[in-house]
Write an enzyme that holds these catalytic residues in place. Structure first.
Site, PDB file in Angstrom:
ATOM      1  CD  GLU A 116      63.894 -45.261 -18.755  1.00 57.14           C
ATOM      2  OE1 GLU A 116      64.956 -45.119 -19.390  1.00 57.14           O
ATOM      3  OE2 GLU A 116      62.804 -45.506 -19.286  1.00 57.14           O
ATOM      4  CG  HIS A 140      61.257 -40.915 -15.546  1.00 57.16           C
ATOM      5  ND1 HIS A 140      60.782 -40.097 -16.549  1.00 57.16           N
ATOM      6  CD2 HIS A 140      60.830 -42.160 -15.846  1.00 57.16           C
ATOM      7  CE1 HIS A 140      60.076 -40.829 -17.418  1.00 57.16           C
ATOM      8  NE2 HIS A 140      60.092 -42.082 -17.009  1.00 57.16           N
ATOM      9  CG  HIS A 142      55.217 -42.033 -16.562  1.00 56.63           C
ATOM     10  ND1 HIS A 142      54.957 -43.388 -16.679  1.00 56.63           N
ATOM     11  CD2 HIS A 142      56.521 -41.873 -16.891  1.00 56.63           C
ATOM     12  CE1 HIS A 142      56.066 -44.029 -17.058  1.00 56.63           C
ATOM     13  NE2 HIS A 142      57.034 -43.130 -17.180  1.00 56.63           N
ATOM     14  CD  GLU A 170      56.978 -16.857  -7.795  1.00 51.24           C
ATOM     15  OE1 GLU A 170      57.942 -17.471  -7.357  1.00 51.24           O
ATOM     16  OE2 GLU A 170      56.885 -15.616  -7.770  1.00 51.24           O
ATOM     17  CG  HIS A 211      58.220 -41.976 -21.523  1.00 46.72           C
ATOM     18  ND1 HIS A 211      58.975 -43.054 -21.885  1.00 46.72           N
ATOM     19  CD2 HIS A 211      58.148 -42.040 -20.158  1.00 46.72           C
ATOM     20  CE1 HIS A 211      59.317 -43.753 -20.808  1.00 46.72           C
ATOM     21  NE2 HIS A 211      58.824 -43.142 -19.745  1.00 46.72           N
TER      22      HIS A 211
END
Ligand code: 13P
Ligand code: ZN
Length: 272
Positions: A116, A140, A142, A170, A211
């Protein structure tokens, strides 16, 4: 002195283990990059090897020319980074055009930066420009609950933002501009990098349908905290739905009042 004694390296590694312990990084899932500050580059200069070949990034990021990044390796497991950083992460340098990168440290048994990398660098490029050089972290992961919600909620920025704001008072304070959604796409290439960076022009969060999630931030704590808050909201959302759904909630006027009292630049688009 070891490279891992340097403060930013230590903090980077701490985040990878925290994310793994949260359950956000099965196998090689997720990846993480940090745009290294100039004075930090000076501190690590001694460890760097400049002889590697430049390789194409796949996207153009001219405003990142000559910058250095710490990145996770493709196929590497977050849970292994703390045990053996030099085998699992890398420091890369961008060339003077912002089109190629080379490895200057790490991945000592071979390998490449995360698949990525185009999305990470495109996001860094946008955030560097929009935050006057402040934002340095792209992360990133998952997380199960936010991914689960992408099978149920409409895949719009408004639906996801309101749902996440509503689940914890919040949340509008943490991400007043909201969160964006990228529809399902093949990961790992230029197209998803461009789609994600478009979302990052508006928000600090891009949810990748079915994803995972990308978060951007100024430092490690705020970026990790942002991811943590969103995933916790998603978990609460699922618990609420499992108990038969909402019986009451925060009213729209409540968000407006909150924005006033906390002086938030809240995204009014989502409150119409
Ligand atoms: P990498 O191992 O190449 O970083 O890929 C993991 C991932 O989460 C892809 O989206
Ligand atoms: Zn992923």
């Amino acid at each position: 002195m070891k490279i891992t004694d340097i403060s930013f390296v230590e903090k980077y590694i701490r985040l990878t283990m925290d994310g793994y312990l949260k359950g956000w990084h099965e196998r090689n899932g997720g990846n993480f990059s940090y745009r290294i500050k100039k004075d930090e580059v000076e501190k690590i200069e001694y460890f760097l090897n400049k002889n590697d070949e430049f390789q194409a990034i796949g996207v153009n990021v001219p405003n990142l020319a000559n910058e250095y990044f710490m990145v996770t390796g493709s196929g590497k497991y977050m849970r292994n980074i703390a045990l053996n950083p030099e085998d699992n992460i890398a420091i890369i340098k961008i060339d003077e055009k912002g089109e190629n990168y080379k490895i200057v440290w790490g991945l000592k048994n071979g390998g490449k930066p995360t698949s990525e990398l185009p999305t990470h660098l495109k996001n860094h490029s946008i955030k560097k420009e929009l935050t006057s050089d402040k934002f340095r972290v792209i992360y990133h992961s998952h997380p199960a609950n936010i991914i689960a919600l992408t099978f149920v909620l409409p895949l719009t920025d408004k639906d996801f933002t309101l749902a996440m704001w509503e689940m914890m008072t919040e949340c509008p304070v943490i991400f007043p501009r909201g969160i964006g959604v990228v529809p399902w796409m093949v990961p790992g290439g230029k197209d998803i990098a461009i789609a994600t960076s478009e979302v990052m022009k508006k928000y600090d969060v891009a949810i990748w349908a079915h994803h995972g999630i990308f978060c951007a931030g100024e430092d490690f704590d705020s970026t990790f905290g942002l991811m943590d808050a969103i995933e916790k909201s998603a978990e609460i959302y699922i618990k609420v739905m499992s108990m038969g759904g909402k019986k009451q909630t925060i009213p729209k006027e409540g968000f407006i009042q909150l924005a006033k009292d906390f002086n938030l630049d809240i995204n009014q688009e989502f409150l119409k």
